[in-house]
Design a protein around this motif. Structure first.
Motif, PDB file in Angstrom:
ATOM      1  N   ARG A 224     -25.127  -8.613 107.262  1.00  0.00           N
ATOM      2  CA  ARG A 224     -25.999  -7.616 107.892  1.00  0.00           C
ATOM      3  C   ARG A 224     -27.364  -8.227 108.195  1.00  0.00           C
ATOM      4  N   THR A 225     -27.789  -8.121 109.440  1.00  0.00           N
ATOM      5  CA  THR A 225     -29.078  -8.670 109.815  1.00  0.00           C
ATOM      6  C   THR A 225     -30.095  -7.555 110.053  1.00  0.00           C
ATOM      7  N   LEU A 226     -31.367  -7.880 109.873  1.00  0.00           N
ATOM      8  CA  LEU A 226     -32.436  -6.911 110.126  1.00  0.00           C
ATOM      9  C   LEU A 226     -32.917  -6.989 111.564  1.00  0.00           C
ATOM     10  N   ASP A 227     -32.478  -8.008 112.298  1.00  0.00           N
ATOM     11  CA  ASP A 227     -32.898  -8.152 113.692  1.00  0.00           C
ATOM     12  C   ASP A 227     -31.781  -8.836 114.466  1.00  0.00           C
ATOM     13  N   ILE A 228     -30.922  -8.023 115.066  1.00  0.00           N
ATOM     14  CA  ILE A 228     -29.714  -8.597 115.671  1.00  0.00           C
ATOM     15  C   ILE A 228     -30.041  -9.406 116.918  1.00  0.00           C
ATOM     16  N   ASP A 229     -31.107  -9.051 117.625  1.00  0.00           N
ATOM     17  CA  ASP A 229     -31.444  -9.819 118.826  1.00  0.00           C
ATOM     18  C   ASP A 229     -31.891 -11.227 118.449  1.00  0.00           C
TER      19      ASP A 229
END
Ligand code: OOG
Ligand code: NI
Length: 455
Positions: A224-229
């Motif tokens: 899980r990422t906090l900033d997918i871009d």
């Protein structure tokens, strides 16, 4: 051993196994950890909020995986296996509108404490042979599937033991995890010959993937990422060919639901039955990342589904999907206060003790007044589930871009639940309960606080 601890052990063991089988997965985890650290450095308020929502400790170990099974018996046994680890079937996902012949649920922990301890989830799909047009092929697939045994005898014995004794001791739990892992392992030998594989593949790549192997190999594990871009950009820089479109809502100030992107990881060499020289390849395993936002109420979800369908319809007539999405989603409020006020998203409420000490709320104050007056602080509840349209995009991107017509038949939740051996839990009801429970607890505190102040 508590079920939550068995799940944490299992999640760790799966991650270790996948890391050794699929090197890109290790790279992906490192890259996501770096992007997350940067996101929190850039935005200390984000870090504080995640801490408050009990999301921070779990972030480093948070993963979901996916598997696909072929028969009702396999699915029902998986339900029992996951139950040993405190994972329940939540949600029903119909993939048939996207021309994918499966329907699915997600096994996951449901209560807040269990999610905070380790939120490991497995998106689990069941093949729907009845959607295949060719009756001969349907029968052949069913015959092949009927012969395989995807659980070790010791795994089945330990599941039974857990059911009878209400759990496992530590030694049993460790053995259970090792045995359960065998079900999800990759096998480079197929159970069929090459012509059979090719026939099944001709019907649908997914049919071949589900039917031709010894078991339901885990096909991805998603950090899980906090900033997918930012993570997607980092993936490209690292040479991982992320798909063009990020699934889910466009980038926003207040993330909602789920955004995901994936890349094809491996073309695997396969040995088919029928002697030496019976070699070939198969693509099954991929990588994926996701960013989670707040859970939406039924009203919020209806708005999401409408805007998504409108954007897809516009994309079908030629405008780029990303543009249609960005344009359409301007109609979805993008600040927490409006989401709360309009009942579009779920929140957990906490009493502001300082505010209460200064003055109790006026008698009969409603939720809006309690929030506006600062007595209650709303915190968004994280979405813990999946999205059928996004899942279809993920499936499709990893099946060699096969494009299929939608099936005539609709989803069939009744058939799925009968195969599973139980009803799936309604995910929205879980968020409703969590929100209501937090409000009820707040009301008790406010009531007691007001009484104490006036005493
Ligand atoms: C599952 C694809 C769906 C997700 O995160 O939505 C999925 C599969 O390919 O088996 O994993
Ligand atoms: Ni996934």
């Amino acid at each position: 051993m508590p079920a939550d601890d068995i799940r944490a052990l299992f999640s760790r063991a799966m991650s270790d196994m996948y890391r050794s089988e699929v090197p890109q997965y290790g790279l992906l985890c490192e890259l996501v950890a770096r992007v997350n650290a940067q996101a929190m450095e850039r935005d200390p308020a984000l870090a504080a909020r995640l801490q408050g929502e009990r999301q921070l400790e779990r972030l480093d170990v948070e993963r979901h995986g996916a598997i696909r099974v072929g028969t009702a018996q396999e699915l029902a046994t998986l339900r029992r296996l996951f139950a040993v680890m405190g994972m329940q079937p939540v949600g029903y996902y119909d993939l048939s509108p996207a021309g994918i012949p499966v329907h699915s649920t997600a096994f996951r922990p449901v209560d807040e404490a269990a999610l905070a301890r380790n939120p490991f989830r497995v998106f689990t799909s069941l093949l729907r042979l009845e959607l295949l047009a060719d009756a001969g092929l349907r029968d052949e697939a069913a015959r092949i599937l009927a012969k395989r045994r995807i659980f070790t005898p010791r795994c089945l014995a330990l599941i039974e033991q857990a059911e009878q004794a209400g759990g496992l001791d530590e030694a049993q739990a460790r053995e259970f995890v090792a045995q359960a892992l065998e079900t999800f392992r990759w096998h480079s030998e197929a159970t069929v010959d090459l012509p059979t594989y090719q026939r099944l593949r001709g019907a649908h790549a997914l049919v071949a993937d589900i039917v031709c192997f010894k078991g339901p190999h885990i096909n991805h594990l998603t950090p899980r990422t906090l900033d997918i871009d930012a993570a997607q950009q980092a993936m490209r820089q690292a040479g991982l060919a992320a798909k063009e479109v990020v699934e889910g809502p466009p980038r926003r100030d207040v993330p909602i639901l789920l955004r995901q992107t994936s890349f094809l990881a491996l073309e695997e060499s396969i040995r088919f039955t029928g002697g030496p020289g019976a070699g070939g390849t198969h693509t099954a395993r991929f990588g994926e990342i996701e960013q989670r936002g707040c859970a939406l109420t039924r009203k919020g979800r209806a708005l999401y589904d409408t805007l998504l369908a409108e954007a897809q319809a516009r994309a079908a007539t030629g405008s780029p999907l990303a543009e249609a999405m960005a344009e359409g989603f301007r109609r979805f409020p993008d600040d927490a206060a409006t989401l709360q006020r309009e009942g579009l998203a779920f929140f957990r409420y906490a009493v502001d003790a300082d505010r209460l000490r200064r003055a109790p709320p006026p008698p009969g104050a409603d939720l809006a007044a309690l929030v506006a007056g600062g007595w209650l602080q709303p915190q968004p509840i994280t979405y813990e589930d999946f999205l059928p349209v996004s899942a279809a995009g993920i499936f499709r991107s990893n099946l060699g871009a096969e494009v299929r017509e939608r099936f005539d038949q609709q989803g069939n939740q009744v058939a799925f639940e009968s195969a599973l051996g139980t009803a799936v839990i309604d995910e929205i009801a879980l968020y409703e309960t969590a929100q209501a429970a937090s409000l009820a607890a707040c009301m008790r505190v406010l009531h007691q606080g007001a009484a104490a102040l006036s005493a």
